[in-house]
Design an enzyme around this catalytic site. Structure first.
Site, PDB file in Angstrom:
ATOM      1  N   GLY A   2       0.793  -1.228   0.000  1.00 44.10           N
ATOM      2  CA  GLY A   2       0.000   0.000   0.000  1.00 44.10           C
ATOM      3  C   GLY A   2       0.819   1.268   0.000  1.00 44.10           C
ATOM      4  O   GLY A   2       0.295   2.352  -0.208  1.00 44.10           O
ATOM      5  N   HIS A  21      17.512  11.931 -11.861  1.00 38.81           N
ATOM      6  CA  HIS A  21      16.806  10.682 -11.556  1.00 38.81           C
ATOM      7  C   HIS A  21      15.987  10.813 -10.274  1.00 38.81           C
ATOM      8  O   HIS A  21      16.363  11.535  -9.359  1.00 38.81           O
ATOM      9  CB  HIS A  21      17.808   9.524 -11.417  1.00 38.81           C
ATOM     10  N   ASP A  68      15.721   8.910  -7.787  1.00 39.31           N
ATOM     11  CA  ASP A  68      16.400   8.587  -6.523  1.00 39.31           C
ATOM     12  C   ASP A  68      17.354   9.707  -6.096  1.00 39.31           C
ATOM     13  O   ASP A  68      18.062   9.580  -5.101  1.00 39.31           O
ATOM     14  CB  ASP A  68      17.123   7.224  -6.601  1.00 39.31           C
ATOM     15  N   HIS A  88      26.205   9.374 -17.588  1.00 32.95           N
ATOM     16  CA  HIS A  88      25.287   8.539 -16.816  1.00 32.95           C
ATOM     17  C   HIS A  88      24.097   8.244 -17.721  1.00 32.95           C
ATOM     18  O   HIS A  88      24.059   8.708 -18.860  1.00 32.95           O
ATOM     19  CB  HIS A  88      24.894   9.304 -15.538  1.00 32.95           C
ATOM     20  N   ASP A 122      25.990   9.908  -9.712  1.00 32.96           N
ATOM     21  CA  ASP A 122      25.983   8.621 -10.421  1.00 32.96           C
ATOM     22  C   ASP A 122      26.790   8.810 -11.698  1.00 32.96           C
ATOM     23  O   ASP A 122      26.600   9.789 -12.410  1.00 32.96           O
ATOM     24  CB  ASP A 122      24.555   8.215 -10.805  1.00 32.96           C
ATOM     25  N   ASP A 164      29.968   6.524  -6.334  1.00 36.18           N
ATOM     26  CA  ASP A 164      28.874   5.626  -6.746  1.00 36.18           C
ATOM     27  C   ASP A 164      29.305   4.155  -6.746  1.00 36.18           C
ATOM     28  O   ASP A 164      30.218   3.777  -7.470  1.00 36.18           O
ATOM     29  CB  ASP A 164      28.450   6.076  -8.158  1.00 36.18           C
ATOM     30  N   SER A 200      24.436  -0.233 -18.941  1.00 39.25           N
ATOM     31  CA  SER A 200      24.215   0.393 -17.634  1.00 39.25           C
ATOM     32  C   SER A 200      24.729   1.833 -17.617  1.00 39.25           C
ATOM     33  O   SER A 200      25.596   2.214 -18.399  1.00 39.25           O
ATOM     34  CB  SER A 200      24.930  -0.418 -16.556  1.00 39.25           C
ATOM     35  N   HIS A 217      26.054   3.016 -14.803  1.00 36.33           N
ATOM     36  CA  HIS A 217      26.956   3.087 -13.649  1.00 36.33           C
ATOM     37  C   HIS A 217      28.298   2.430 -13.950  1.00 36.33           C
ATOM     38  O   HIS A 217      28.369   1.417 -14.650  1.00 36.33           O
ATOM     39  CB  HIS A 217      26.320   2.403 -12.435  1.00 36.33           C
ATOM     40  N   HIS A 248      25.919   5.177  -2.479  1.00 36.47           N
ATOM     41  CA  HIS A 248      25.004   4.741  -3.530  1.00 36.47           C
ATOM     42  C   HIS A 248      25.103   3.235  -3.762  1.00 36.47           C
ATOM     43  O   HIS A 248      25.552   2.779  -4.817  1.00 36.47           O
ATOM     44  CB  HIS A 248      25.278   5.502  -4.835  1.00 36.47           C
ATOM     45  N   ASP A 256       1.688   7.453   1.516  1.00 37.76           N
ATOM     46  CA  ASP A 256       0.571   6.608   1.105  1.00 37.76           C
ATOM     47  C   ASP A 256      -0.612   7.523   0.839  1.00 37.76           C
ATOM     48  O   ASP A 256      -1.160   8.115   1.761  1.00 37.76           O
ATOM     49  CB  ASP A 256       0.239   5.595   2.210  1.00 37.76           C
TER      50      ASP A 256
HETATM   51 ZN   LIG Z   1      21.083   7.018  -8.411  1.00 41.36          ZN
HETATM   52 ZN   LIG Z   2      21.111   8.048 -11.578  1.00 45.65          ZN
END
Ligand SMILES: [Zn+2]
Ligand SMILES: [Zn+2]
Length: 562
Positions: free
Chosen positions: A53, A80, A82, A149, A171, A203, A374, A376, A398, A450
């Site tokens: 949830g 990004h 994150d 990246h 990153d 990273d 990727s 990274h 990271h 939530d």
């Molecule tokens: Zn990241």
């Molecule tokens: Zn990133």
């Protein structure tokens, strides 16, 4: 109370990790100088299957809340989720301030849309920076360096301290042939090393991967080849912010005389921002609106959409379920998942891939087909970064604990003394003096979003949800005489997710009998307190249900006093 270490005069700098260290996602760190705070990245993460949830997971802002007056600014390394996703929530913590936010043009373009959606656009003063340049605010003097990246416009940031700089890589990968011709600025990193990097934060995502990460450019020919051989419709799913991937899909389409259709809200927003900033080149005549798809030869079209992580309700999930409004896949169509499988998302992705195969389409995805590179750095690139920067101290960031451990090992292999490599976790406070050392902890738990609630769902609620999901719920309703405690009506028993009512009538009837008995005993003992009665019912039924079924449903007695 959190253990907030006091600042010793000989250690004027600190780094406080609030997220992304010991986990993948919700990256956030505070760099502190002379009692002032510079926040690097404010990211979010997505819930795991044991957080039912929950929509989003934010860093714990308690520490920043306590330092509200001291915060100078926010620096964003790239766009990004994150790294920027939790910033709109952080800005709500600063209702009476306008917070300066530094970032590159594409990062700020993505951020601006989010701030507007959250109605907090006026809480941030966006300051566009160019890698290769610097900026100063309060006691902080920063230099920004371009890194490659899986999103354009990423950067590392160096922040001066009296002992040398703290270099945060953001990153990165070291792509020698990036699509935009703007590689990781090794020259600037070397210059930074010449100035003296005191502490490197780097990273760790791909620290377990040997060798070098493939160049983004390597994906282009693979995509072009797939499109060339496809007899009918081609659908490519990737992250909407991965502009260089989108560019390569557009190029592959153009090379095969196909037009492109962009699908999904985030895809449209991201593509529009990238085109406006000159980061993505798509001639208008190459873009077909989705409404025109039905009347167009599918062999002349490439659909570019989101949903490569199996997100429910995304364009790709709907196609896999044959429920997409505009795209009906059939035998001979080709679907490419041009992205990695982010750990935790595998079951959802595999479900979508299975669904896509069932439509008759041919599906390309990693690792079976090299349709992704990727963003990274792998082990050799991480070693190169360490050797180039030659930091006096090193903290891998990271990544989950094992990524950090691998990265730490790489550092000692290139000659950084083990005692100068620190493995940290969310909530750790580092004092950065001549020595860098762990100096305490601050709260760094998870804050769940939530629906409209932020932080109101905690571990207790999640435990209940897991239990409800796993064992079901039984509601027992009885009406009793308020004075004597005698049963007046009921017990009525309703259950959801515990047993199938029609097949388990005996169990429920026996349960009703046990409730009657329990209430009679209570009445005889002159117990009329509803709280005690509830407790008795819960105990009696809990024991009985476990004996009869080996299950432990959530039992909710409702006692009406009349
Ligand atoms: Zn990241
Ligand atoms: Zn990133």
């Amino acid at each position: 109370m959190p253990d907030l270490p006091s600042r010793a005069p000989e250690a004027p700098a600190r780094v406080v990790f609030l997220g992304g260290v010991g986990e993948v996602g919700r990256n956030m760190a505070c760099v502190e100088l002379e009692g002032r705070v510079l926040i690097v990245d404010v990211g979010l993460s997505f819930p795991t299957h044991d957080q039912p949830g929950v929509d989003l997971v934010l860093p714990d802002f308690e520490y920043v809340r306590g330092r509200r007056e001291d915060v100078e600014a926010v620096v964003l390394t790239h766009g990004h989720e994150d790294h920027i996703g939790a910033l709109p929530y952080l800005l709500r913590e600063f209702p009476d301030r306008v917070l300066p936010v530094y970032g590159t043009p594409f990062t700020l373009a993505l951020l601006e849309g989010k701030l507007e959606e959250h109605g907090v656009r006026d809480r941030a003063e966006l300051r566009t920076v160019t890698p290769g340049e610097g900026a100063s605010i309060g006691p902080f003097s920063m230099r920004f360096m371009r890194v490659t990246h899986s999103i354009p416009d990423g950067m590392a940031v160096a922040i001066d301290t009296p002992y040398g700089s703290i270099l945060h890589t953001g990153d990165f990968k070291i792509d020698q042939t990036p699509l935009d011709g703007r590689p990781t600025d090794l020259h600037a990193l070397a210059e930074e090393a010449g100035r003296g990097v005191h502490l490197l934060l780097s990273d760790s995502t791909n620290a377990e991967e040997a060798g070098y990460t493939a160049s983004e450019r390597s994906v282009g020919p693979v995509l072009t080849d797939i499109v060339a051989r496809a007899p009918q419709l081609v659908v490519v799913a990737c992250f909407s912010s991965h502009i260089h991937r989108i560019q390569q899909v557009v190029n592959a389409a153009r090379a095969n005389e196909r037009v492109v259709v962009f699908l999904g809200r985030s895809m449209h927003q991201s593509v529009a921002a990238a085109r406006r900033l000159g980061l993505l080149s798509v001639p208008d005549e190459d873009v077909l609106p989705v409404e025109a798809l039905a009347s167009f030869d599918p062999a002349r079209v490439v659909v570019i959409c989101t949903g490569s992580q199996g997100e429910p309700l995304s364009a790709l999930s709907l196609m896999a379920a044959r429920e997409h409004k505009w795209v009906r896949l059939r035998e001979g169509d080709v679907v490419v998942l041009s992205s990695s499988l982010i750990p935790g998302n595998e079951p959802a992705i595999h479900r979508v891939i299975d669904g896509l195969y069932r439509t008759g389409a041919d599906v390309y995805h990693v690792p079976a087909a090299p349709v992704h590179a990727s963003g990274h750095a792998a082990a050799e690139e991480l070693r190169l970064m360490l050797s180039l920067v030659r930091p006096r101290w090193f903290v891998p960031i990271h990544g989950e604990r094992r990524h950090l451990a691998h990265h730490a090992k790489l550092a000692t292999e290139v000659g950084i003394p083990p005692e100068r490599v620190l493995i940290c976790e969310d909530g750790d406070v580092l004092e950065v003096g001549e020595k860098v050392e762990l100096a305490g902890r601050v709260p760094a738990g998870m804050t769940f979003v939530d629906g409209l609630g932020i932080g109101d769902v905690g571990e207790v609620v999640l435990r209940d949800r897991r239990k409800l999901a796993g064992e079901g719920v039984v509601v027992v309703v009885v009406a009793i005489d308020a004075h004597h405690g005698q049963l007046i009506s009921g017990p009525d028993i309703v259950n959801r997710g515990f047993v199938f009512e029609q097949a388990a009538g005996d169990i429920l009837e026996a349960a009703r009998e046990r409730v009657r008995l329990s209430l009679r005993e209570s009445a005889e003992a002159e117990v009329t307190d509803p709280g005690v009665l509830e407790q008795n019912i819960r105990r009696v039924l809990g024991r009985y249900f476990y004996e009869a079924t080996q299950r432990k449903p959530v039992i909710l007695p409702v006692i009406l006093e009349v």
